[in-house]
Design an enzyme around this catalytic site. Structure first.
Site, PDB file in Angstrom:
ATOM      1  CD  GLU A 211      13.106   8.063  21.859  1.00 48.05           C
ATOM      2  OE1 GLU A 211      12.756   8.991  21.113  1.00 48.05           O
ATOM      3  OE2 GLU A 211      14.182   8.057  22.500  1.00 48.05           O
ATOM      4  CB  CYS A 398      17.020  10.820  23.450  1.00 44.33           C
ATOM      5  SG  CYS A 398      16.969  12.482  22.756  1.00 44.33           S
ATOM      6  CG  ASN A 529      18.595  10.486  17.711  1.00 42.76           C
ATOM      7  OD1 ASN A 529      17.716  10.480  16.867  1.00 42.76           O
ATOM      8  ND2 ASN A 529      18.472  11.121  18.872  1.00 42.76           N
ATOM      9  CD  GLU A 530      17.328  15.042  17.835  1.00 36.95           C
ATOM     10  OE1 GLU A 530      17.229  15.583  18.936  1.00 36.95           O
ATOM     11  OE2 GLU A 530      16.404  15.010  17.017  1.00 36.95           O
TER      12      GLU A 530
HETATM   13  O1  AHR Z   1      10.958  12.142  19.583  1.00 35.45           O
HETATM   14  C1  AHR Z   1      11.399  12.509  20.856  1.00 35.45           C
HETATM   15  C2  AHR Z   1      12.866  12.895  20.854  1.00 35.45           C
HETATM   16  O2  AHR Z   1      13.059  13.981  20.014  1.00 35.45           O
HETATM   17  C3  AHR Z   1      13.813  11.872  20.314  1.00 35.45           C
HETATM   18  O3  AHR Z   1      14.210  10.967  21.267  1.00 35.45           O
HETATM   19  C4  AHR Z   1      14.979  12.683  19.875  1.00 35.45           C
HETATM   20  O4  AHR Z   1      15.644  12.101  18.792  1.00 35.45           O
HETATM   21  C5  AHR Z   1      14.392  14.018  19.567  1.00 35.45           C
HETATM   22  O5  AHR Z   1      15.045  15.010  20.221  1.00 35.45           O
END
Ligand code: AHR
Length: 800
Positions: A211, A398, A529-530
């Site tokens: 990321e 994120c 994503n979550e």
């Molecule tokens: O890994 C950091 C963050 O944690 C990621 O962007 C997100 O998916 C999670 O909340």
């Protein structure tokens, strides 16, 4: 509008005092009352109190919060005001609440038992009124107060007590081991391996999650040395930056947008005769003596430029000159040799003659990973490759779904000529050039032999987004329905870009034009994503899944189940994934080591007929967020348990992967670095040990552990696998105890073993610098001592 006012507008069907049909047989009832304490700036959520007489009210579990708002960003948002609880004729409890004092947006959720609440939905107040008109409510005489069977209260109390109890277990730390294990002595045990009981396990068990957080991309893995090369930094990045950020000196320089290189790249500079630009890179430019650097820039008009690399004292450590001579924008390229090793050099450009227009001023080391143009920092990329990850999830968590609708990551903005890519603010408070884009991610996967796993937003931004001045522009508004078709087409185009024919498909041609006619063999696609599993999400997610399946049934779709190992997004994310029969679900959880210790059988309980699990983000978090032996061993223990379940938990990736020192938004991370040094953590050692020692067949084993010592037994994990290609048997042993354990391994036939490779990671719990040590023992091995606080892997090399 106050919620109570909505209620007075006649939206509810008044059916009298609490006719709870599910509990009609129960006569033993009492009163419960829902309330909020308004603590912590209204983030305390919904609590309950009970009474047997309507006069004396007793809070359940000391104001335990059964429901919290999930609206808005952490820190500023997540507030619940004026919660109103109702009971529907559908036997569901509803909670309606305001998210702030303005009360323009309201949240709603429902629950069958007041414990597990559905994912929240948010609507502007007018729309909310329309929606709740459709729900038929019973009502009580007094707001938020209900007569319920005792079983309802008992469930509330049990849930609160269990949560408090479990949190106590999960907070267990090694610092208390001297007391906890005061009576424990070193012991001997036997590893009984049942070679007759085996199962196939995933060959993609260990991967990485990349990321762009903590300067992982620009200033990190992406080898570009010039910061703000395109003059596109802006206050929207973080309120502080502008077009000249990182250009320490900009003398006789003007900014312009009149005739840009590309519409996506509007800003450039006009440098007058004698004008000077000096760029300080990302915390300095790192140069190595004798290495060559590629300087490129876009220029227009006629001018002679003098280019120098200068050290901290302003001395030249390499340079060249460059003639610009073109009416239109043209790319110019020269090479510069560094005479000296410098950690914090700068790049200087002086216009010696006429005014000149410049943009995209870039400096790359020629020594990138695998020598790729526009490539990656070689030492960092190699360190990642050394894990031997079998897949790479990108471009982020994120970052992928972005901070608000307009910040969703669009992969098409990240491919093609660099000057045409569309930079954007990064959700983590800086800037993304997108120079490291989807093409480069795919190439990196290929270069390290990993399967690409791109993740794209499910048509909604990050649930923790700010509203950005709009009612629902952040959370939890989705891409408008009339734009979803085009958004979905972009997703389909990504698959064509990765796999399409280089001559006959539009996006395959684009890939070929970038220099890669061969397909990238995309097999997986992560959607979401979550996310909060709201109605807005579900609708868009399902549309995307349907479209991808229709056109590309061979692509495996990975869904999402929120940021925890339980709770509403987890439950309902899994429910949706199961209904849609997705290929896998991306689970995320950041947990204390105690969670891993006390949940060794977490996946043994999973239903094998459901989608597979991709554990996309996890890490052990201690107070203060260190990366140390204690967290690393907890992760090793967890990975042993995951490996036992790797028939179903087919992929795992620690998170986050990278963090630049001094530029970190999240801790802990797997690898820290600065411009000159790499600082892999002890947790990295664990990932590398697993990545280099995975197998494809799990072999059932048993270990005799001291009787009646549950606490001790929970701190030992083992896993035995076979790599069927080599025939090697790999034994993993995690010892989280303060005593040595001697393990008898005589079950492994020494006659079939040529040597044993042993890797040992060991240290005191707080040790942050331990490294895995490698040993080779010729012949077999009958027993091994696993020292206290250690993780060891024994690879029994099969005789040829
Ligand atoms: O890994 C950091 C963050 O944690 C990621 O962007 C997100 O998916 C999670 O909340």
């Amino acid at each position: 509008m106050l919620i109570s006012k909505i209620l007075k507008t006649g939206l509810i069907t008044l059916l009298g005092f609490i006719p709870l049909s599910s509990s009609a047989v129960e006569t033993d009832s009492l009163l419960i009352r829902a309330y909020t304490t308004n603590l912590n700036n209204n983030r305390s959520g919904l609590s309950f109190a009970y009474s047997t007489d309507g006069k004396q009210w007793i809070p359940v579990a000391d104001h335990f919060s059964f429901l919290r708002s999930d609206y808005g960003p952490h820190g500023l948002g997540k507030r619940m005001l004026d919660p109103q609880v109702f009971y529907g004729t559908d036997e569901q409890w509803y909670c309606l609440f305001n998210v702030d004092e303005q009360a323009k947006v309201q949240g709603i959720t429902s629950s069958a038992d007041l414990v597990l609440w559905k994912p929240q939905d948010y609507f502007p107040v007018g729309e909310m009124q329309e929606r709740i008109k459709k729900i038929s409510f019973t009502s009580s005489k007094e707001a938020n107060t209900f007569k319920v069977p005792r079983s309802v209260l008992n469930k509330l109390i049990n849930h609160a007590q269990l949560t408090v109890y479990r949190n106590g277990l999960y907070s267990e730390q090694m610092k208390d081991d001297a007391v906890r294990f005061a009576a424990l002595k070193p012991f001997n045990t036997r590893l009984k391996i049942d070679f007759a009981q085996t199962k196939k396990i995933s060959q993609e068990f260990i991967g990485i999650f990349f990321e762009d957080i903590n300067y992982a991309a620009d200033g990190g893995l992406y080898a570009e040395l010039v910061q703000n090369r395109d003059f596109e930094y802006s206050p929207k990045d973080n309120g502080k930056w502008n077009s000249l950020t990182a250009w320490d000196i900009a003398e006789k320089v003007q900014l312009s947008t009149a005739h840009p290189v590309h519409v996506n790249n509007p800003n450039y500079v006009i440098v007058e005769k004698g004008g000077r630009l000096v760029n300080s890179g990302f915390d300095g430019i790192r140069l190595s003596a004798g290495d060559w650097y590629n300087l490129s820039l876009f220029g227009r008009t006629r001018a002679k430029l003098k280019v120098r690399l200068i050290d901290g004292e302003g001395n030249s450590v390499g340079g060249t000159s460059l003639n610009i001579n073109s009416r239109e924008w043209k790319k110019y390229e020269v090479v510069i040799r560094a005479d000296k090793t410098v950690a914090n050099a700068k790049l200087e450009i002086v216009a010696e003659t006429a005014p000149v227009e410049l943009d995209m001023i870039s400096l790359f080391p020629q020594k990138t990973f695998k020598g790729r143009k526009n490539g990656l920092r070689s030492d960092l990329a190699q360190l990642i490759a050394d894990i031997k990850p079998r897949f790479v999830r990108f471009p982020g968590g994120c970052v992928a779904h972005g901070n608000g609708l307009h910040n969703i990551y669009h992969w098409k903005h990240s491919i093609g000529p660099l000057e045409s890519r569309k930079p954007d603010r990064n959700i983590w408070g800086y800037h993304q050039t997108k120079g490291l884009g989807f093409f480069e991610y795919f190439l990196f996967c290929e270069d390290i032999g990993a399967t690409p796993l791109p993740v794209l937003a499910a048509g909604v931004p990050c649930q923790n987004s700010a509203a950005h001045g709009h009612t629902l522009a952040g959370q939890q508004g989705g891409i408008p329905m009339d734009e979803m078709e085009s958004y979905i087409q972009d997703i389909l185009d990504l698959i064509e870009y990765a796999n399409g024919d280089a001559r006959t498909t539009e996006w395959g041609r684009k890939r070929a034009a970038s220099g890669h006619p061969q397909p990238f063999n995309l097999r997986y696609l992560g959607i979401g994503n979550e996310d909060l599993i709201s109605e807005v999400f579900k609708e868009r997610f399902t549309m995307i899944v349907d479209a991808v399946r229709k056109k590309y049934p061979e692509i495996q779709i990975i869904g999402t189940s929120g940021p925890f190992y339980e709770g509403s997004d987890y439950e309902f994310g899994w429910q949706l994934a199961s209904e849609l029969k997705l290929d896998a679900v991306d689970e995320h959880y950041y947990v204390p080591p105690g969670w891993m210790i006390h949940n060794q059988d977490f996946y043994d309980r999973y239903d094998r007929s459901k989608p597979k699990v991709y554990l996309g983000e996890y890490a052990a978090h201690l107070p203060g967020r260190p990366s140390n032996i204690e967290t690393a061993l907890a992760e090793a223990l967890h990975l042993c348990n995951l490996e036992r379940n790797a028939d179903m938990v087919t992929m795992t990736s620690y998170a986050p992967l990278l963090a630049k020192e001094g530029r970190t938004q999240w801790r802990p991370d797997l690898i820290y670095f600065n411009n000159t040094e790499l600082k892999p953590t002890v947790n990295y050692e664990v990932q590398k040990m697993f990545g280099n020692n995975s197998g494809d067949e799990y072999i059932v084993s048993e270990m005799e552990l001291p009787a009646g010592q549950r606490d001790a037994n929970l701190r030992i994990a083992k896993s035995v696998v076979r790599d069927t290609r080599s025939g090697d048997i790999i034994v993993k042993l995690a010892n989280l105890l303060p005593v040595d354990i001697t393990v008898n391994l005589s079950g492994i036939d020494s006659d079939k073993v040529s040597a044993v490779e042993k890797i040992l990671l060991q240290g005191a719990p707080e040790d942050k610098n331990a490294r895995a040590l490698n040993y080779r023992i010729e012949g077999g091995m009958d027993q091994v001592v696993v020292p206290k606080y250690a993780f060891t892997i024994l690879r029994f090399k099969s005789k040829p």
